[in-house]
Design an enzyme around this catalytic site. Sequence first.
Site, PDB file in Angstrom:
ATOM      1  N   VAL A 130       6.548  -8.389   0.736  1.00 41.28           N
ATOM      2  CA  VAL A 130       7.097  -7.907   1.999  1.00 41.28           C
ATOM      3  C   VAL A 130       6.444  -8.728   3.106  1.00 41.28           C
ATOM      4  O   VAL A 130       5.242  -8.979   3.079  1.00 41.28           O
ATOM      5  CB  VAL A 130       6.788  -6.408   2.206  1.00 41.28           C
ATOM      6  N   GLU A 131       7.249  -9.156   4.060  1.00 41.72           N
ATOM      7  CA  GLU A 131       6.740  -9.871   5.241  1.00 41.72           C
ATOM      8  C   GLU A 131       7.056  -9.037   6.472  1.00 41.72           C
ATOM      9  O   GLU A 131       8.149  -8.483   6.594  1.00 41.72           O
ATOM     10  CB  GLU A 131       7.422 -11.238   5.388  1.00 41.72           C
ATOM     11  N   ILE A 132       6.085  -8.964   7.363  1.00 45.33           N
ATOM     12  CA  ILE A 132       6.302  -8.378   8.677  1.00 45.33           C
ATOM     13  C   ILE A 132       6.025  -9.500   9.669  1.00 45.33           C
ATOM     14  O   ILE A 132       5.018 -10.204   9.558  1.00 45.33           O
ATOM     15  CB  ILE A 132       5.358  -7.187   8.953  1.00 45.33           C
TER      16      ILE A 132
END
Length: 167
Positions: A130-132
């Site tokens: 997951v990338e934020i």
Amino acid sequence: MKENTGNPLHLKSLNHISLLCRSVEESIAFYQNVLGFVPVRRPGSFDFDGAWLFGFGIGIHLLQSEKPESLPKKSEINPKDNHISFQCESMGAVEKKLKDMSIKYVRATVEEGGIQVDQLFFHDPDGFMVEICNCDNLPVVPLVGEMARSCSRVNLHMMQPQKQIQA
């Protein structure tokens, strides 16, 4: 009949991603408590364990693996791995929350034309990345044409080549 080359399948939006899980319950807790997704009703005709969640205009379909022990385990966080990316309002708030929840993450920065984009990468319980990011800072510039928009304001309809009317 000539198809529209800008959108040959007449797509409208991303609907969902499906992820195989070691434990659907553990993955539900992650996507609900860490990312803020909400469980939604799933068709009762499915004859396998899973869950549907919805948030931010997309769905995440969690599928219980028939052989959870055979799913690969990932420990290294590699920003170049397959991932889904979410834009956020405050990178500082996200980083604080990840620290408070003891979630290991990797920071990265991209710079283009004086614009800086900050990224945080971490894994879900099954090792999916997951990338934020604050990617909204970086304009989306089509390779053809002169229109530039920020990520959250992209109107793909306007970016697609228009049919030329010949006189």
